[in-house]
Structure formats: structure tokens, C-alpha cells
Design an enzyme around this catalytic site. Sequence first.
Site, PDB file in Angstrom:
ATOM      1  N   ARG A 194       0.148  -5.228  44.064  1.00  0.00           N
ATOM      2  CA  ARG A 194      -0.993  -5.493  43.177  1.00  0.00           C
ATOM      3  C   ARG A 194      -1.212  -4.409  42.129  1.00  0.00           C
ATOM      4  O   ARG A 194      -1.655  -4.688  41.018  1.00  0.00           O
ATOM      5  CB  ARG A 194      -2.266  -5.731  43.991  1.00  0.00           C
ATOM      6  CG  ARG A 194      -2.927  -4.519  44.541  1.00  0.00           C
ATOM      7  CD  ARG A 194      -4.148  -4.857  45.372  1.00  0.00           C
ATOM      8  NE  ARG A 194      -3.784  -5.373  46.677  1.00  0.00           N
ATOM      9  CZ  ARG A 194      -3.276  -4.634  47.674  1.00  0.00           C
ATOM     10  NH1 ARG A 194      -3.033  -3.330  47.504  1.00  0.00           N
ATOM     11  NH2 ARG A 194      -2.985  -5.180  48.829  1.00  0.00           N
ATOM     12  N   GLU A 402      -4.377   4.405  55.694  1.00  0.00           N
ATOM     13  CA  GLU A 402      -3.170   3.810  55.127  1.00  0.00           C
ATOM     14  C   GLU A 402      -3.522   2.854  54.005  1.00  0.00           C
ATOM     15  O   GLU A 402      -2.860   2.798  52.960  1.00  0.00           O
ATOM     16  CB  GLU A 402      -2.384   3.064  56.228  1.00  0.00           C
ATOM     17  CG  GLU A 402      -1.006   2.570  55.780  1.00  0.00           C
ATOM     18  CD  GLU A 402      -0.990   1.121  55.319  1.00  0.00           C
ATOM     19  OE1 GLU A 402       0.105   0.627  55.015  1.00  0.00           O
ATOM     20  OE2 GLU A 402      -2.044   0.467  55.216  1.00  0.00           O
ATOM     21  N   SER A 636      32.996   6.085  38.319  1.00  0.00           N
ATOM     22  CA  SER A 636      34.036   6.692  39.147  1.00  0.00           C
ATOM     23  C   SER A 636      33.527   7.828  40.050  1.00  0.00           C
ATOM     24  O   SER A 636      33.987   7.939  41.189  1.00  0.00           O
ATOM     25  CB  SER A 636      35.216   7.158  38.288  1.00  0.00           C
ATOM     26  OG  SER A 636      34.840   8.267  37.508  1.00  0.00           O
ATOM     27  N   HIS A 694      14.557  10.418  47.696  1.00  0.00           N
ATOM     28  CA  HIS A 694      15.701   9.749  48.332  1.00  0.00           C
ATOM     29  C   HIS A 694      16.512   9.036  47.252  1.00  0.00           C
ATOM     30  O   HIS A 694      15.974   8.257  46.478  1.00  0.00           O
ATOM     31  CB  HIS A 694      15.172   8.735  49.349  1.00  0.00           C
ATOM     32  CG  HIS A 694      16.132   8.429  50.454  1.00  0.00           C
ATOM     33  ND1 HIS A 694      17.380   7.877  50.240  1.00  0.00           N
ATOM     34  CD2 HIS A 694      16.025   8.578  51.808  1.00  0.00           C
ATOM     35  CE1 HIS A 694      17.985   7.704  51.413  1.00  0.00           C
ATOM     36  NE2 HIS A 694      17.185   8.125  52.384  1.00  0.00           N
TER      37      HIS A 694
END
Lengths: 751, 751
Positions: A194, A402, A636, A694
Site C-alpha cells: 500500500r 510489526e 560475464s 543483501h
Amino acid sequence: MKYFYIRQYLPIALLFAAFSSTAQSGVTNSKPIPGFTDKTSVAQLQAEADFDKNISAENIGNTIRTLAAKPHPIGSAAGKAVAEKIAASFKQYGFEVKTEVFQVLFPTPKVRELELTAPTTYKAVLKEPALKEDGTSGQDGQLPTYNAWGADGDVMGELVYVNYGLPADYEQLERMGIDVKGRIVIAKYGRSWRGIKPKLAQEHGAIGCIIYSDPRDDGYFQGDVYPKGAFKNEWGVQRGSVMDMVIYPGDPLTPNIGATDTAKRLDRFKAPNLLKIPVLPVSYHDAKPLLEALQGPVAPEDWRGALPITYHVGPGRARVHLRVESDWKLRPCYNVIATLPGSLYPNEWVIRGNHHDAWVNGAADPISGLASLMEEAKAIGELVKTGWRPRRTLVYCAWDGEEPGLLGSTEWVEQHAEELQNKAVAYINTDGNGRGFLEAGGSHALEPLIEDISKVITDPQTNVSLFDRRRANDLVNASGINAKKEILAKRTLSLSALGSGSDYSAFLQHLGIPSLNLSFGGEDAGGEYHSIYDSYDYFVRFKDPGFQYGVALSKTAGRAALRLANAEILPFNFRNLFNAVNGYVSELMTLTDQMREATLVENQVIRSRAYKLAADPTLVYNAPKVKEEVPYLDFSPLQNALRDFEKISKQAGDSLTRLVNNSTDHGPLNKLLYQAEQQLLVSKGLPGRPWYKHTLYAPGFYTGYGVKTLPGIREAIEQRKWEQAQQQINVAADAIQQLSDQLYLAAKLAG
Amino acid sequence: MKYFYIRQYLPIALLFAAFSSTAQSGVTNSKPIPGFTDKTSVAQLQAEADFDKNISAENIGNTIRTLAAKPHPIGSAAGKAVAEKIAASFKQYGFEVKTEVFQVLFPTPKVRELELTAPTTYKAVLKEPALKEDGTSGQDGQLPTYNAWGADGDVMGELVYVNYGLPADYEQLERMGIDVKGRIVIAKYGRSWRGIKPKLAQEHGAIGCIIYSDPRDDGYFQGDVYPKGAFKNEWGVQRGSVMDMVIYPGDPLTPNIGATDTAKRLDRFKAPNLLKIPVLPVSYHDAKPLLEALQGPVAPEDWRGALPITYHVGPGRARVHLRVESDWKLRPCYNVIATLPGSLYPNEWVIRGNHHDAWVNGAADPISGLASLMEEAKAIGELVKTGWRPRRTLVYCAWDGEEPGLLGSTEWVEQHAEELQNKAVAYINTDGNGRGFLEAGGSHALEPLIEDISKVITDPQTNVSLFDRRRANDLVNASGINAKKEILAKRTLSLSALGSGSDYSAFLQHLGIPSLNLSFGGEDAGGEYHSIYDSYDYFVRFKDPGFQYGVALSKTAGRAALRLANAEILPFNFRNLFNAVNGYVSELMTLTDQMREATLVENQVIRSRAYKLAADPTLVYNAPKVKEEVPYLDFSPLQNALRDFEKISKQAGDSLTRLVNNSTDHGPLNKLLYQAEQQLLVSKGLPGRPWYKHTLYAPGFYTGYGVKTLPGIREAIEQRKWEQAQQQINVAADAIQQLSDQLYLAAKLAG
């Protein structure tokens, strides 16, 4: 080895015998669990069987009823009471319990007003009614319907309907010659997280954003509405956060650090993930008069919902007045951390978690996921009473805050970052649960662990394994013959990649801790999400009536925790990770090629004036403009890194399999394994959002919860930033090389 | 040669210069029209230019207003008056006019009742209201809303919602364990010709059939409703025939013969194309209470419409009472036939037609198509006054009774079958017209004729040629890069193949007379079809406000008639036909291969029990059953016939091009050419429907209007009748061989 054998050598037709069996626990007994010795495997299976016996559907139901008895958002007295209840239970189960409190910003609404002022007037109700069929729906203490983190504002302007409010929708608006600058947009919930909707509205100059649930996506079009059926009635509203979590989640005032009492805080008006415009969610009852008042062109066909009106885009005579004001306060955030120290490796932590705060009562979200977690803790406590102990430390967590933006878990992770990167073996999350099929996402090196588990637990409704039922569903819903053939030919489970939307985010994407997110669903669709109707009464009718999937979730997540806690050699399989990354790289290469060809052809179409010629001359139409051609990128470095990674992941895998019955101390080896995924982190983070480190998994910058794999590269390509794409290819290649180096050390250590 | 040169040798980018040009008449002037000599080409172009000058938008508008002034269905006094007016006009234009009357069965409604009797009661309104904005909407003489040819009946039973009422929908019902036997079905208009719905309902044992217009397909979902906008309001109803025209059209009592006074007639209850169950069309206002009352499972997602309800399938408490009774009378059917004899080949007829009967006022359907046709006749009459004469005979026709089932044209064709097969060069139909893009279907040997014409007429709105505008639209709407590339690479026009739904059917599919169907559309969408709102007032707001597309249609169809009437050598190009057939054969081979693979995989999925395992155990679900595997069919007879056809079509084409300036009498050659398509007929007709004799084009047995190409083969494959498919391959191969033989004779004659 049975499954492997079947998978490799039997003709397809014989495969189907497997579907007629129930879960294969009898068979699996005869071979060791990966990572365990022949002997510890037998003990482990016995412990798992004992564990299963300690899981009670009735008790899960009681937990849900008890913890969802009152509205308990972060900062409320009821929320604190829930945290205390959870802490008390963990204590009772024999865990060491600590409640870690952070001080986080959390806005609650003071003023919410929405009215249509022209051509007619309508004042939005902004209130879900209590229902006699839903015992908790009339309680005090409910947070009113609102979008936390929308800016305070009092705005008035012409209304424009922007469909789902996504980038493609704004392109379409440009085609129609419609600008949202200085106007108020109304967007549908759906197709993205949202928070993307007001973010894009703001980027395009809108001064306010209304989000509503269209009955096409979330209402009578889907099925009978509550209380007759499970779907959203005309008054229902989805609350929710609109913090720009794809920049960073957690307390917006304390990025990268724990929001302790003394933490240095940003000025709220400088927090880069907070909006400048007011936002308000409304029901379809409230949206209808607004949409009905719109003039301007008829909305494109795929923009139209299920209200009995002609959807127009605007702008024109329809004017609205939107006023939102919040109480911007710091509030205590109670994270309950329960620990059962490991007998052998107390400094290796297997972390299990879910949040306890809810927008309202939250029987499904989060309590159903939390109830299974607590049932596991209870069952493990019972095992401990019989003398059993985990080799590694089990950490069971219940997060606060949360809902507004992964506040509790993020602050905890940021506060303990160094310790976690040192000790955390894995994080297992279960946010909400329902009837249906196993849904499993996470770090791909953990694929075989979940696959093995899914094959030994029986689906409560069909008497086949979780794996087989899920595979049947995949098979039936696969679109196209080739997809079906692929599934028929395969007996392995695939984890989906994780984006955001629950408490694994900081563990995985900020710290590189291997993570899993598990639940059941698919036969529990409804409209209760973030509304006052996410109640116990609703849950027992529509989500998981007998709590049998609550039991299945405890067995699944519990087994994952127990195997990670007790394995001789941690069950990470980096060949699975290789396969996943290799697949993503292929996707990106194909994507680039397809974009190159599409751009070429599309530019020809544009230059041919076909768009202008095909358009209805009686309507405004702006033809698209030619786009920069797509260059060839040099993949590559990534390909070479993958070639090395493939080799070393195979070699490491073979060594580990050989090693498992060797009675040396595998501590140093295991540490290399559980820290392997951290090698995929990049310290600078992703372009424009350094919190996300990450290189493999992140929530999409313009999708929100939805994952983007190899996000640095993928989003650069999607956004046509070619130099950045090339640079991110190199960054990802380095990260994969780092991971290979780590595995090289592991293989060497394994001998 | 300009286009050809560009098409072959210039780089793609340069092609787009063409789009910036207006129609290429200046350029085309410099080369002869195909089929004409250098000299006659100049004369022809001059005649066409003069013809164009005689076309008046104002006059087309007047014709529409006059002929649509009153409701004029077949059998009405107003209908007779319209025929007389048309005849008088043709006479005035200088044509020889004859009105041929047939006596055809035509049922008009006496009783129409529909009520919901449980769980609540509702009596359907079954009436479209007059509107002050629509001057003719309140007139006397309107046929009430009904489906002609539904059986008389008085039935009562449980209601079942069957989506569009097509074969796949009944398969889905079987999955849900729902049977319509002894029940009354309610089906949506759309996705097939309407007559398919009651036919299938009857095949499945239903005792009655209600058809309604869902606002998703035909109502507020599409746009603002009438009178505010063009789309169907809640009261609007689509009338229409439900005779099973795919068995045979025309008077159901006189298949294969003209319905003259003395014709031998079938007993009405033995007519194989008439239903045994009652049928009634209703508005969405009337459908809503019925659908709302349904219980049973929620309809599959793609079954749901745009009413603000949850769509359930039933059955259950919802019961309806349906009563329909008609007045089954023979009525006079007035076909107006206007002839302008050819100066050189009076026995070669170029036939131009459309119907004059309407369900109500029919300003768009059929009058807009008829007005353009009459404007052509008027313009040709003006040419004649200047001394110009067509070399071949022009036959301008206005058919009666098209709406109930192509009655007038079919009876006329059946009555004059032998003469027509001897004399008819081609038939050109124009049933209704609106704003937008050229839509052209027909015999593929006429593709280059229409392509050439489409390149010399200017689109009224954009100042490029009809061809370029249509191509721009094709380009923009092509789905996928490959489709766009194909269109970018091509500068030729493709005709669509003809199914049924207008008066070309008997000419083409019963007699093999080359046919064309032309119109404009795509920017004239609305909900007036077969309702009282298909009026002049509606037309001038929403269909073709300035009648400029009426002018374009006259120019296009008129040119086609004039070129066919005057060409030295008839402009049939059989290489285009070869390409079309070759494409269809490839499709069928691919279809068979895909069905084979799909069946194999689907049977594996079924045997794996995946359907059962994936199904929600709380709902009724019948898994599909394994299907017979798809054998390999021998397509070689067809491939060999095509190889020969390719060769001879090229050879014939080359000979004809060389021959055109040769001043011999081309009469015998032309006859071979215009009778060539008749070689594709097969005397036994298609399996189960001998009236349809064309091996290449037919309406689909389960789609209705929609065409099936190579229908004998294609439908056998679709229905998994493998022996029949093989036999029909051989039949089609023979037909193509016959056509090659005819072309061989033509090539020989051409030298």
C-alpha cells in the site's frame, strides 16, 4: 535416498504412486536426516515424534482466543498485557525470558475527515460497524481506520482516479493527458504494497491520497461478504502502514541503530521514509460517491472495478476535502525474547519469531502464527522435562510494533547486529496462518530442509504429505502445458524468495541471516485483513476452523527449528542456492534481451505514428515517446562467479555429506556455513537504500512487499539505468565470489 | 508498383514515411489497376473519381433518418413500406427493379412472462422505456423484447447460472457437480452467437433458457449508459434470433429451396434447427433479482459480471417461472432486387446487398449499411446519366427478414441457385456501419482488390489511407512483440474469414460465390444493438455523427463493385487464397500436435489425483476424467493438394497478368475465375449440416457467427472425432485439387 532414486530413474507414470501414499515418515525413518549421523538421526526422529504429540489443536485455539480477545496495537495497554501474557507463558514452558523495550515513533489518528464537496456533497463514514455475529467487533480500544505515517494535512482539490497507483498507471494517465499535480488521488488497494501508492502520488505532485478496497479485489465480487461470508463488506477498511519501508523499516527516527531510550534520533520531518502528504484508507461504501462523481475519460478497461458505476478517471467537477492529523508520539515497544540455551553450542542461535501486536484484535494476523510458535515452545518445554536438550540455543521471540513497520524486530536486530551476525544460525518466521497449502519462502540453501520436512508431515485434510498436496495444487494451477510438465518431472520443493512485509526483513536483508517464512493458506481467502473483523469469531468460521493447520504449522516450523538446533552439520545446501541464483541471472539476461527487442520494435511503432493514428481523434491522447535503446550488458563477471560457485557448492556439499559421521567438533565448520549467506551482503547496500545490504533479496522499490531478486541489477534494468546495472552486476559477482571463498574454507575444513 | 518495391527492398525505418502520406491516389494513377489495361484503367479511375463526387454524407444521413423513422421488422406494414421506398429509390436511380416476395415463417411474441417465485418474488419488467432524448423510442409498432424461434412453453423450475452457456461452461458445471437437467438456466449474452446458448442448454436437459446482458459486457462497466452515454442502460434488452442457423439459415420450413407460395414445407415441429425449449432475453435490471437469489457455489472468477452482487451458480432456493408463446405465422418477405444490365457481359452479375428489415428502428443495423449501398446506387445512376455503363451487370439488393435468420437472402439464393452459380461474379455485403477502422472479411482471392482500394481512400478523421489507419490500429493492439514485428514487416491487407451473421452466408457457404463483408467500426461501441435505442438520435451521437464513415463505406464497397464490374480480367488472386489455406492447414497441424501433448500431460495430471488433492475438501468437486489420446492424422493429402495449388495459383496469376492487355474476349476465362471458389464446395456438405457446402468457411457449430476455417476438419479435431477428421482432410484435399484443376484450365486458356 528413496525420493532421489525415484526422481532420477523411474518413468514418469510410476511417479504417481507417491501421491497415493500418506506422508513418508515410516520410510524416512530408515535413512538418516541430512546433517545427522545414523544414531543422532534416530534420536532426532524420536524427539520430533514426541514433539508432535505435545502439539494440541485445542490449545492453539485457546491461545488465539486469549491473545486476540482485545484490540492490542503497539502502545496500547492491551498490547502491553499481551506481551506480558506471552512472557509468562514462555517462562512457564521453561524458557529464560527477557522483555526488551525500545522507544519507537508511532502515530495514532486524532483527526480523520474526508468529504466530497462538489458536485454534490458526501461525508465519508470512516467507521466499521459492530456486528452481532462478531463478539469482539464492538469493543473499545480499536484504532480507527487510518494509514499510519501519512503526513498531517488539510487539503482540498480535484479528485483523480489512478487505478492501483503504480508506475504503469501514471504512464497511462500521461497517455490520457491527465496530471495529478495539485490534485488528490484515489487509488485501489492491491497489486503492490500500500505504501507505494501515496509515495508515487507524492512523486507526481499529488497533495493527498485516498486508498480504497474495490469490491472487485476485496469484496462481494470475490464472495459473500461478512458476516454472511468471509469477504469484505461495504464498510470494511484495511488499516496499514504507509511508511516507505523499501528505504528502511523500523523506527523511522533511528535507522541502523536500536531505538533505545538514549539513541540519537532524526528529526521526524527529515526521515527519508516518511511521506509529506496525507493519506486515508476508506471502504467501498465511502469510495463509491467519490468515484461516481468523477468526470473525464472512462477508465481503461483493466482499471475498472466491481462497483456498479462507470469508472471515470477525472479530473473535473469532483472535489474532495481531506484532513488527517496524528498524534506523533514515542511509544514503548515490547519484544519478548525467550531462550532455551543449547547444550553443546550455546552461542549458536536458532531464532524463531513472530509479532504479537495487531491493528485491532488480529486473530489471524498475527495471533494465528504466534499461537503455533507458542505451541512449539510449549511442546519443546515438555521435551525438556523428559531430559531432552537442544544442542544449539533456541530463541523464541514475540515482536511488538510489526504492523506500523516491523518496528520491534528491526530495532532488536539493529541493536544486536554484531552478536546476531556472530551467533544466528537462522531465523524462522510465521506471520499468520490459515487453511490450505504450505507456503514457504526463504534462503535457498535451506530448500532441502523444508522439502524433507514437507514430505513427512501429513496434510490435515487429504491424508497425503504437505509436499504432495502443495505439488498437486501447483500442478493444477500451473498455466500452460510446459509448466505442468516441469512440475510433473520434479519431486523437489522450491522456496519462494523473500521480499518484505514481516519480521524476517531485518534478519535477512540487513544482516544476511538465513531466514524462512512459513504458513498455510489458499483456502482461507477473505476480507478481514487489518480490519476489526480479524477476530476469533471470524477465524473459526473462515480461516482454520479446527486449528488443524495451526498444528501443521507448529510441526513444520518446529521441526525446522529442532533440526537446525540439533544437526551435526547444519543442513545448508548451497547447490540449491546456486540453482536459484543461476535461474535469476538467466532471467535477467533474458529480461535485458527482451527489453532490447521490445524497445526496438516499440520505437518503430512510435516512429510510425501508429499510436496517434490509431487513437480516437475525439479524445485527448499523448502518444508514447521513443526510449533509449537497450545496450548489451556484460554479464560475464556474474557468469564466471557462478561457474566457480557451482563447482565449490558441489564440492562443499560432497565433503559435508562424507563428514557427517566423523566425530570431530563441527563447530567451526558450522559457523562458516551459517555465516555463508552474510557473504552476499554488500556494505554500501543497494543503490539509494543502504539499509538493504543483501545482493540477492530485497523488497521491490516500486512493488513494496514483492521481492526483487538480484535487486541491484534487476531494478537498474527495469528503470533503464544501464550504467548502474553494469556496476551492480560487478557488485553481485564480487558477493558471489566472496560466498565461494567462504565455501572453499568450509570444504577445506571438511577435508 | 511503388508499394511492392518499398515492401521488398527498403529498410524498415523508411517504411514509415508511408504513414505520413494521405491516400495514394495520385501515385496509383500512374499504374494500371490490376485486371485493367493501361487504357481502361485510366477510364476506371476517372469513373471512380466521378463516383466519389456523387456520394453525399448529407444524403446518407437523410436515408438513415427516413428508413429508420419507424420500427420495421419483417411482416410489418412499416417493413413493407420501407421495401417500397427502397424500390422507388432504385427505380429513380435508373435501375430495373423487381420485388421478389417469399412466404416465410416468422414467430412474433404473444405471451412473455418471467417471474422469480422463491425465495422472494419478482416479476420481470421485460420492457425498455421511452426516453425523451430519443425521439423514436416511444413509438408504436415495436416488437417487444424476445428471442424469435424459442419454443412455446410454460415452465417452472430451479435456476442455474451457466455463465455464457458454452461447452466449457458445462464442463465447469460438471466439475462443481451441478446438473441443469429439468432446470432453467440463465446465461449471459456474449462470447458466442446467442442461439448457441439455448441449444446447449437444451442438449444438457434444461427446460428453459434466460439470456441477459451483463453490465460487464454490455452496460455501465463499458461506459456511461444511454441516454447519458452510448452503453446499455439497466432496461435495455438485446432482441435476436435463436434459430440454429449453423444447421441451416433461412426459412426453417424450406431448407435448400425457395419459400415460394407453393413450396413444400416441413412440419414446424420437425424443423431440425428449431428449439424445443422456451427462451427469453432480459435486461440486467430484470436479471439482478434472479442472480441475487441464487445459492450454491460461488461462480468461478471468470464467470462473474459487473452486477454488485456475489455471483452464485445455484441451484437451490431460487425458482423461476418462464412462459413464452408466439404467433407462428407465415409472413411475406420482400426482397428488392435492382439491376443495371452490363454492356458487355450482362450474364455476369456483381451483386451488392444488405437487408432492410430491423428488429426495431435499426438506424445502425441495418440502415447505416443500407444507406451507403443506396448512395452507391444513386452515384452509379448519376454516372449512367453521363453515358457510363458497367461492362457486367450490377445487382443491388435489399433483403427482408435478415434479423430472424437471413430469411430473405437465403430464400432468394436457394430459389436462384443454379442461375447464381452460373452468373454471380461476387457478392458484397455491408451490414451496419460506424466510426473507426475498415473491417473487411471475405474470400481470400479478393484480398488484393480490397487492399488496393483501402490504399486509395482517405480515412475521414486522420487524413491517411484507410489501409494505414487500420494498420496503425492493428499495430497498437497487436499483443506481443512478435505480432508487432509481423505487422511492421508487412504492407498487405488481410481479409478475415467469414462465418455467419449476415446475408453473405447463403452466397458464400451454400453456393461458393466469392463474397465480401465490409464495414467500419471500433470507435462506435455501445449498447443499442437490437434494442429500441438503435435509433437515428442515437446514431448521430454515437455511431457516425457526420456520416463520413457512411461516405467511406460507399466509396469502398462501391469501388469494389465497380472494379469487379469493369475489369478486363477479374481481380481474383489465388495466391492469396493459397496463403490463407496454407496458414489454416498449418494451424490445424499445430492444433492437433498441441492437443496431443496437452492430452498426454493432462491425463498424467488426472492420473496423479492432483485435481482431487488440490480441491477444497469442503466443496463438491468432480475431477476431470482422462481423455482418449490424440492419434497422428495423415495430413499428406492436404499437403500434396496444397503443393499443386501453390504451383498452379502462381502460374495462373502470372498468365493473367501477362494477358490483360491482350484484346481477346476474356469472357470464358473470367467465368473460370469467378466459378473457381465453387470448386471448394462439397455436395454432401459438412458433417451433420449438409446445407453448408464450403470446405473452407463456415460458422462454428458451437460458436455461431464466429468462423471456423476448414470447418469439417477443424470441428472434428475440436470434438475429438478422429476418423471424421481424417475423412474430412481427404474431402478438403479433393476440393483443393478440384480448384487447382479449374485454375489449370484458366492458365491454359490464358496461354
